[in-house]
Write a protein that holds these residues in place. Structure first.
Motif, PDB file in Angstrom:
ATOM      1  N   LEU A 329       0.850  -1.190   0.000  1.00  0.00           N
ATOM      2  CA  LEU A 329       0.000   0.000   0.000  1.00  0.00           C
ATOM      3  C   LEU A 329       0.883   1.235   0.000  1.00  0.00           C
ATOM      4  CD1 LEU A 329      -2.622  -1.124   2.670  1.00  0.00           C
ATOM      5  CD2 LEU A 329      -2.952  -1.048   0.185  1.00  0.00           C
ATOM      6  N   ALA A 417       2.376  -1.671   4.317  1.00  0.00           N
ATOM      7  CA  ALA A 417       1.903  -0.303   4.128  1.00  0.00           C
ATOM      8  C   ALA A 417       3.084   0.651   4.269  1.00  0.00           C
ATOM      9  CB  ALA A 417       0.812   0.029   5.133  1.00  0.00           C
ATOM     10  N   CYS A 427      -5.008   2.868   7.410  1.00  0.00           N
ATOM     11  CA  CYS A 427      -4.574   1.463   7.439  1.00  0.00           C
ATOM     12  C   CYS A 427      -4.812   0.845   8.821  1.00  0.00           C
ATOM     13  CB  CYS A 427      -3.104   1.354   7.059  1.00  0.00           C
ATOM     14  SG  CYS A 427      -2.757   1.731   5.323  1.00  0.00           S
TER      15      CYS A 427
END
Length: 621
Positions: A329, A417, A427
């Motif tokens: 991400l 992430a 997140c």
């Protein structure tokens, strides 16, 4: 359906059209209310049934037609009531008289009634909806669902310079100057930012031909009648200027951006925009698949505009990620597409050779999540938003919901992430909600040496621990766009394993057995099909989408709406569509949505790019 009105250009529900009288009238159009009493004008009111007998009403119709021929839209005699009058009372009061006339006609539309054939429909009691956003929304949608798409809608006694753009955005074709005139006779000075009593003003902010020759002091000292004349002229000038501006915005494809700002002028206008955005079916079916202008996401309403919601829904409903088991991400970037930005170039270099084992998804407001394969597709590569480093609660809630839906549908063994600040907060919200583990690799700054090195080492360590599937960047990209554009399954049909992708990014071309199937159009990040690509979809028993069925003829140039037998209701303006009939097969760009193609009797349905005879032995460009 009508022979007297044609839509020429669309921007969502807003449209530019033409009323086909001897001197065509461009819409959106402003009617001078006084002119409705002129039988020789382009719009002529045959009168109210409150003070006319049936014989008098028919005589009015005859006289108007005698004077105008078929060169005026004749508004049939009517017995209009306010919308608050109960239906049973209205039915008791109403005179059951059927009024008919030759030539173009207009009819009053009352809530709950069937819409009889007309060229113009007038919303009954429209002026009473001022300030009532919910009822006005319900009435607009009701009327639009009942009348043919190629007929004009007139909303009387409601328009001002402040709300004109909003009314046009919602699909109103004709307004009038009633409120502008009444305001002038009540010493009210209208502007696009609201209304002002002349006595409360310190100076005149306008330099139109009504205001320029005088000062505010001179205006105040004028006799009432003269002052009213000048104020009315100014108010009508402001109204005309706003309607012209709206037409220009429609042509440019950015009326929505203007309306998002203009709705702040009056609370009920902000309410209208927010309420209409909740009517996704009505707003989205009119929204083009792509626009030539940049999408500016500068207000809270930007998150609910139909193009944004459509993108998020298609990610959830149509997108299938590549067969990789590691998700990374990443934050968005100001430069689009993301991969050419400075920050994403650093991310890509850090991933290095291990990039083929990971799937990259970008977190962004207002779009939610953008898979790397769709970063070129409108609006992912065409939006700009306010960058302050601060995300409000609504943004965080919306983007979190998008990420949550994505991760609920698509499972990964490892989620990394590489984010900070609001991105990390999002997140963490999703991680807690879904009960999944997310590894964070940034330490203060996503582009710092330490953070990038941590990203590199984390991915390398995971890859070294097991066997993971590898992505195929070119094929994955083209399949993802095909599914996003045409629906699930289209990617496998257009980009099968045996296909070859030629030409560098972003101008990929798909070939199967030396035949070109499709081309990526970098401007909008969508796919354009060849005839062979069209045949590939048309021949599949598993695919029936985005098809326009025509009569037994071979069209040339543009396909007009009267030639359409059927059309997929998923088709939106700007979509790439398959055109097929007993004598032809082709491909082109939709100029209206699928419903309009079937229901309209005028206008271009599809701008054809390739067309051939259906018989392969007689193929001819």
């Amino acid at each position: 359906m009508t022979s007297y009105f044609e839509v020429e250009q669309r921007d969502g529900a807003a449209r530019i059209g033409k009323i086909l009288l001897s001197t065509p009238i461009r819409t959106p159009h402003i009617i001078d209310t006084v002119s409705l009493k002129d039988p020789a004008g382009p719009f002529a009111d045959a009168g109210s049934m409150w003070d006319l007998s049936a014989e008098e009403a028919m005589e009015n119709i005859r006289k108007i037609r005698e004077l105008s021929g078929d060169d005026a839209i004749l508004i049939l005699p009517h017995q209009d009531l306010t919308p608050d009058v109960p239906d049973d009372v209205a039915e008791t009061i109403a005179k059951k008289i059927e009024m008919e006339a030759t030539g173009p006609i207009g009819r009053i539309y009352r809530h709950g009634q069937d819409a009889k054939k007309a060229d113009l429909y007038i919303m009954e009691g429209a002026g009473s909806f001022q300030g009532n956003a919910r009822k006005f929304m319900q009435r607009i949608i009701e009327i639009r669902e009942k009348i043919a798409p190629d007929t004009a809608l007139y909303v009387p006694n409601l328009c001002t310079p402040a709300n004109a753009a909003m009314l046009i955005y919602l699909g109103i074709d004709i307004v009038d100057n009633t409120r502008a005139t009444v305001a002038g006779y009540n010493d009210i000075y209208l502007t696009t930012s609201g209304s002002y009593f002349v006595d409360s003003m310190a100076e005149l902010p306008c330099k139109c031909d009504a205001c320029a020759p005088i000062t505010l002091e001179e205006l105040r000292e004028m006799p009432k009648a003269e002052r009213a004349e000048i104020l009315t002229k100014h108010n009508c000038n402001m109204l005309e200027a706003e309607v012209v501006l709206a037409r220009e915005r429609i042509r440019a494809g950015n009326l929505r951006e203007y309306v998002e700002g203009q709705c702040r002028v009056e609370p009920w206008l902000a309410g209208l925009l927010r309420l209409f955005d909740t009517q996704y079916g009505y707003m989205e079916e009119h929204a083009p698949i792509a626009r030539s202008k940049q999408l500016l996401a500068t207000t809270s309403e930007s998150m609910t505009r139909p193009e944004v919601v459509r993108f998020a829904r298609r990610i959830q409903e149509r997108y299938t990620p590549p067969e990789t088991d590691i998700l990374v991400l990443l934050p968005c970037s100001a430069k689009k597409p993301y991969s050419i930005s400075n920050s994403h170039s650093k991310f890509i270099r850090s991933l290095g050779k291990n990039r083929r084992y990971v799937h990259e998804v970008i977190i962004t407001s207002p779009l939610g999540v953008v898979p790397r394969e769709l970063e070129l597709t409108y609006p992912a590569s065409h939006y700009d938003t306010v960058v302050t480093g601060y995300w409000d609660a609504e943004e965080i809630k919306w983007v979190s919901s998008c990420l949550s839906e994505y991760l609920s549908k698509n499972k990964y063994s490892h989620i990394i992430a590489h984010v900070e600040e609001a991105y990390r907060e999002i997140c963490e919200i999703v991680s807690k909600e879904l009960g999944i583990e997310i590894i964070y690799t940034s330490s203060g700054n996503v582009t710092s040496y330490e953070s990038l090195d941590n990203l590199k080492n984390t991915v390398s360590g995971i890859v070294a621990e097991g066997e993971f599937g590898q992505n195929k960047p070119r094929s994955d990209l083209m399949r993802a766009i095909a599914d996003y554009q045409f629906g699930p399954g289209a990617g496998e049909l257009l980009v099968p394993d045996r296909s070859k992708i030629k030409a560098p990014f972003p101008k990929h071309q798909v070939f199967i057995d030396k035949k070109q199937i499709a081309t990526l159009i970098p401007q909008y990040g969508i796919i354009a099909l060849t005839i062979d690509g069209t045949r590939l979809l048309a021949a599949s028993d598993d695919y029936e989408g985005y098809t326009v069925t025509i009569n037994d003829f071979l069209p040339r140039g543009s396909l007009l709406a009267p030639g359409v037998i059927d059309a997929d209701e998923r088709i939106r303006p700007g979509d790439e569509v398959l055109v097929k009939g007993s004598k032809a097969i082709g491909v082109g760009r939709a100029m209206m949505n699928g419903k309009e193609m079937v229901a309209s009797t005028r206008g271009i349905a599809v701008d054809l790019r390739h067309i051939k005879k259906a018989d392969k032995d007689k193929d001819k460009d």
